[in-house]
Design an enzyme around this catalytic site. Structure first.
Site, short mmCIF file in Angstrom:
data_model
loop_
_atom_site.label_atom_id
_atom_site.label_comp_id
_atom_site.label_asym_id
_atom_site.label_seq_id
_atom_site.Cartn_x
_atom_site.Cartn_y
_atom_site.Cartn_z
N ARG A 19 52.35 73.17 83.05
CA ARG A 19 53.71 73.19 83.60
C ARG A 19 53.93 71.92 84.42
NH1 ARG A 19 55.11 76.42 80.34
NH2 ARG A 19 55.86 78.54 80.66
N HIS A 50 58.68 69.39 76.03
CA HIS A 50 58.20 70.77 76.12
C HIS A 50 58.15 71.42 74.73
CE1 HIS A 50 57.81 74.36 79.06
NE2 HIS A 50 57.16 74.62 77.94
P1 NAP Z 1 46.07 82.49 80.27
O1 NAP Z 1 45.35 83.06 79.12
O2 NAP Z 1 46.63 83.39 81.31
O3 NAP Z 1 45.08 81.42 80.97
C1 NAP Z 1 45.32 80.86 82.23
C2 NAP Z 1 44.04 80.18 82.68
O4 NAP Z 1 44.30 79.50 83.91
C3 NAP Z 1 42.90 81.18 82.94
O5 NAP Z 1 41.69 80.64 82.51
C4 NAP Z 1 42.91 81.26 84.48
O6 NAP Z 1 41.66 81.56 85.06
C5 NAP Z 1 43.31 79.85 84.84
N1 NAP Z 1 43.82 79.81 86.21
C6 NAP Z 1 44.93 80.41 86.72
N2 NAP Z 1 45.04 80.15 88.04
C7 NAP Z 1 43.98 79.38 88.36
C8 NAP Z 1 43.53 78.79 89.57
N3 NAP Z 1 44.19 78.95 90.72
N4 NAP Z 1 42.38 78.07 89.55
C9 NAP Z 1 41.69 77.91 88.40
N5 NAP Z 1 42.06 78.44 87.21
C10 NAP Z 1 43.20 79.16 87.19
O7 NAP Z 1 47.29 81.58 79.78
P2 NAP Z 1 47.45 80.81 78.39
O8 NAP Z 1 48.04 81.72 77.38
O9 NAP Z 1 46.20 80.10 78.08
O10 NAP Z 1 48.62 79.77 78.81
C11 NAP Z 1 48.40 78.83 79.84
C12 NAP Z 1 49.68 78.12 80.22
O11 NAP Z 1 50.05 77.20 79.21
C13 NAP Z 1 50.92 79.00 80.37
O12 NAP Z 1 50.95 79.66 81.60
C14 NAP Z 1 52.05 77.99 80.23
O13 NAP Z 1 52.36 77.47 81.51
C15 NAP Z 1 51.43 76.88 79.37
N6 NAP Z 1 52.04 76.79 78.03
C16 NAP Z 1 52.69 75.64 77.71
C17 NAP Z 1 53.25 75.51 76.44
C18 NAP Z 1 53.91 74.23 76.04
O14 NAP Z 1 54.55 74.18 74.98
N7 NAP Z 1 53.80 73.18 76.81
C19 NAP Z 1 53.16 76.54 75.51
C20 NAP Z 1 52.49 77.69 75.88
C21 NAP Z 1 51.93 77.81 77.15
P3 NAP Z 1 40.93 82.98 84.77
O15 NAP Z 1 40.49 82.91 83.32
O16 NAP Z 1 39.78 82.96 85.69
O17 NAP Z 1 41.96 84.04 85.04
C1 GLV Z 2 55.89 77.75 76.83
O1 GLV Z 2 55.95 76.89 77.65
C2 GLV Z 2 55.23 79.00 77.03
O2 GLV Z 2 54.93 79.35 78.19
O3 GLV Z 2 54.99 79.70 76.02
#
Ligand code: NAP
Ligand code: GLV
Length: 321
Positions: free
Chosen positions: A236, A284
């Protein structure tokens, strides 16, 4: 999870899934849910007093759910749920399920792998050489001598790590909790962040936007990256201090950055990021939710709900992800 459709279909009244999203592809969503017994309705088309059972939303607005105390589950169209955290937006006690689906994950692994390979194989330099009609070789570095670090080893970070591992890169991960993933050197918690960063020739940020991660990509932390490292932020925009990035690029501490997310989106036309020669910008689009595969995730959760089973990928709204 395989759940027998017959157990949960053939209800007397179709349940309603109302959809509200800026980038709505309503006809595709209807098609994607053709094997469910749900009735899909655009949020804008809901009649006064019409009950809804489930909602699929991107950016909910304040008071939007007030006329619907009957709602059972709110599905986020995105993997992140930070955009849903405003004051008085979500009804209390209603689970929010975040998006976890095959194509969203594949899209992210494609984007991240493409950007890493592009920089690993010096493509921005070769593109410049071509513009200059300059026939010049750069000594290739084997992937096994490149370290790739991923901040955020959740669904997307872990999937990216597995794909990059298959190219032979050395993988480092960092998350909140301790993990043991084969072939990945894992670090966790604030006290291990700088150690992890000190190894990373490439740093991919796939953290959610929370109070704890806000501005985590600041000079104080990024200074721990080796000189000439490349930053890829796909988490983000709030994670990055944009001015610190420019300073680190201009002082040659970082060699390049790839940014898909920004403090303000759309990125304002007067942002200095647009014209920086070492920054790649995409709007994005690193990965997008695909209705066909998302419907499987949503429908599976609805069937679990009907059977009284726990849902999958429920966001912890206190924690923020
Ligand atoms: P997820 O499965 O919830 O993974 C989040 C990861 O971040 C987990 O490993 C978590 O640790 C870690 N984390 C959270 N807070 C933390 C902290 N304070 N210190 C260290 N590690 C921390 O989420 P995801 O599905 O992988 O998605 C991740 C993010 O990608 C989304 O929230 C979104 O912002 C972004 N995203 C962007 C796009 C785009 O097109 N640019 C698309 C999709 C998603 P734990 O494993 O220990 O809980
Ligand atoms: C996109 O940014 C998502 O959070 O899926």
């Amino acid at each position: 999870m395989a759940i027998d459709n017959q157990v949960v279909i053939n209800r007397k009244m179709a349940e309603v899934l109302a959809i509200k999203a800026d980038f709505e592809r309503f006809d595709e969503w209807v098609q994607a849910f053709r094997e469910s017994d749900l009735k899909l309705v655009r949020w804008e088309d809901l009649k006064e007093g019409q009950a809804i059972d489930y909602a699929l939303v991107w950016q909910p607005t304040t008071g939007m759910f007030d006329p619907h105390p009957e709602i059972k589950i709110i599905f986020s169209i995105g993997a992140g749920v930070d955009h849903m955290l405003g004051e008085n937006v979500l009804p209390k006690g209603v689970p929010v399920v975040r998006m976890v689906e095959t194509n969203l994950t594949l899209g992210m692994t494609e984007y991240v792998t493409y950007q890493i390979l592009r920089h690993h194989r010096f493509m921005p330099l070769y593109e410049q050489f071509q513009r200059d009609k300059n026939w010049k070789e750069i000594i290739q570095i084997p992937a096994s001598r490149r370290n790739v670090g991923i901040m955020g080893m959740g669904v997307l970070g872990t999937a990216c790590a597995q794909v990059l591992k298959s190219f032979g890169f050395r993988l480092f991960g960092w998350s909140r909790s301790e993990k043991h993933i084969e072939g990945i050197e894992h670090y966790h918690g604030p006290e291990q962040l700088h150690t992890m960063l000190s190894y990373c020739d490439f740093l991919i940020c796939l953290l959610p936007n929370t109070q704890e991660t806000n501005h985590i990509l600041c000079a104080k932390n990024l200074m721990h990256l080796p000189k000439q490292a490349v930053l890829i932020n796909v988490g983000r925009g709030s994670l990055l201090v944009e001015n610190d990035l420019i300073t680190l690029l201009d002082s040659d501490h970082l060699s390049a950055a790839v940014l898909d997310v920004f403090q303000e989106e759309p990125l304002p036309t007067n942002s200095p990021l647009w014209n920086h020669p070492r920054i790649t910008i995409t709007p994005h689009v690193a990965s997008m939710t695909v209705p066909e595969t998302s419907a499987e995730h949503i429908w599976t959760n609805i069937k679990l709900y009907r059977l009284g089973h726990p849902l999958t990928h429920v966001a912890d709204m206190q924690r923020g992800y």
